[in-house]
Scaffold this active site. Sequence first.
Site, PDB file in Angstrom:
ATOM      1  N   LYS A  50       1.260  56.004  32.334  1.00  0.00           N
ATOM      2  CA  LYS A  50       1.091  55.852  30.882  1.00  0.00           C
ATOM      3  C   LYS A  50       0.568  57.150  30.270  1.00  0.00           C
ATOM      4  O   LYS A  50       0.955  57.514  29.160  1.00  0.00           O
ATOM      5  CB  LYS A  50       0.156  54.680  30.581  1.00  0.00           C
ATOM      6  CG  LYS A  50       0.833  53.339  30.755  1.00  0.00           C
ATOM      7  CD  LYS A  50      -0.137  52.198  30.850  1.00  0.00           C
ATOM      8  CE  LYS A  50       0.581  50.946  31.357  1.00  0.00           C
ATOM      9  NZ  LYS A  50      -0.320  49.910  31.875  1.00  0.00           N
ATOM     10  N   GLN A  94      -6.090  47.663  31.190  1.00  0.00           N
ATOM     11  CA  GLN A  94      -5.199  47.451  32.336  1.00  0.00           C
ATOM     12  C   GLN A  94      -5.617  46.204  33.111  1.00  0.00           C
ATOM     13  O   GLN A  94      -6.779  46.032  33.468  1.00  0.00           O
ATOM     14  CB  GLN A  94      -5.240  48.692  33.256  1.00  0.00           C
ATOM     15  CG  GLN A  94      -4.289  48.630  34.438  1.00  0.00           C
ATOM     16  CD  GLN A  94      -2.814  48.642  34.047  1.00  0.00           C
ATOM     17  OE1 GLN A  94      -2.421  49.262  33.070  1.00  0.00           O
ATOM     18  NE2 GLN A  94      -1.998  47.929  34.804  1.00  0.00           N
ATOM     19  N   ASP A 117      -0.227  45.771  23.692  1.00  0.00           N
ATOM     20  CA  ASP A 117       0.335  44.975  24.791  1.00  0.00           C
ATOM     21  C   ASP A 117       0.909  43.648  24.287  1.00  0.00           C
ATOM     22  O   ASP A 117       1.616  42.960  25.023  1.00  0.00           O
ATOM     23  CB  ASP A 117      -0.772  44.634  25.803  1.00  0.00           C
ATOM     24  CG  ASP A 117      -0.788  45.565  27.004  1.00  0.00           C
ATOM     25  OD1 ASP A 117       0.298  45.965  27.458  1.00  0.00           O
ATOM     26  OD2 ASP A 117      -1.894  45.885  27.496  1.00  0.00           O
TER      27      ASP A 117
END
Length: 279
Positions: A50, A94, A117
Amino acid sequence: MSAVILDGKALAAKMKETVAKESAALPRKPGLAVILVGDDPASAVYVRNKEKDCADCGFLCLDYHLSADTTETELLELIAQMNDAPEVDGILVQLPLPKHLSEESAIRAIAPEKDVDCFTSENVGAMVQGKARFLPCTPGGVMALLDEYGIDPAGKHCVVLGRSNIVGKPMAQLLLQRDATVTICHSKTPNLAEECRRADILVSAVGRVGLVSADMVKEGAVVVDVAMNRGADGKLCGDVLYGEVAEKASYITPVPGGVGPLTRAQLMCNTLAASKNRQ
Ligand code: GUN
């Protein structure tokens, strides 16, 4: 028949190029905060990727690597700080988190306008109602891949294997919104092979090596493998027995190089969208 390979890597590069161009035209660089707690090696790889994507897109990437014994209060404080940070447009925590931390609390703490997300209840709700602020990254990436190859889910029977909040459930929703008839299968589904054989588009997101064999696939089906497993030989592989299924499918995603890069490209698209909304 030998299937056409759905090249996620190439599409992801194209998507990121567009994002980079749009990002360069903004007054301020889009900013993504990536929060990693603990030392899960797979998560560390995802986070590194990322960071690279952010660099490719001209984004500011703020990295927070917290130790495995971080308390819930500390994590929630950091998220609150990122919610208030003007240079941060997107926040990614995460997953999975270490066992002592609640993923639900962490997700709930993220400001929905920075939830790139698409994990918060507000954003999931909007997505289900067809008013998505952000597309969930993996399902959004799969839809982009189908569109790229002119595969229209309308009127098709789609079978999604797996019912996770991150992939299975939102994948089914996006396919439904495109007028597919959708079946979601899971660990308690009887006659899994029979269900799969009815699929015009089969999406597997379970995480079990060898789950989908050629006898479970209809001749000419589109097969999308979302899983990222380690095979007995230590190599990355999906749920689908690629060699034999590719002989029967019309289109198939490779692992790696299929859906994985698109998940990350969708995250970049979402961060750009979040940033445009805020500047
Ligand atoms: N862990 C596995 N996939 C994902 C993802 O898409 N987002 C986050 N935040 N964590 C993950």
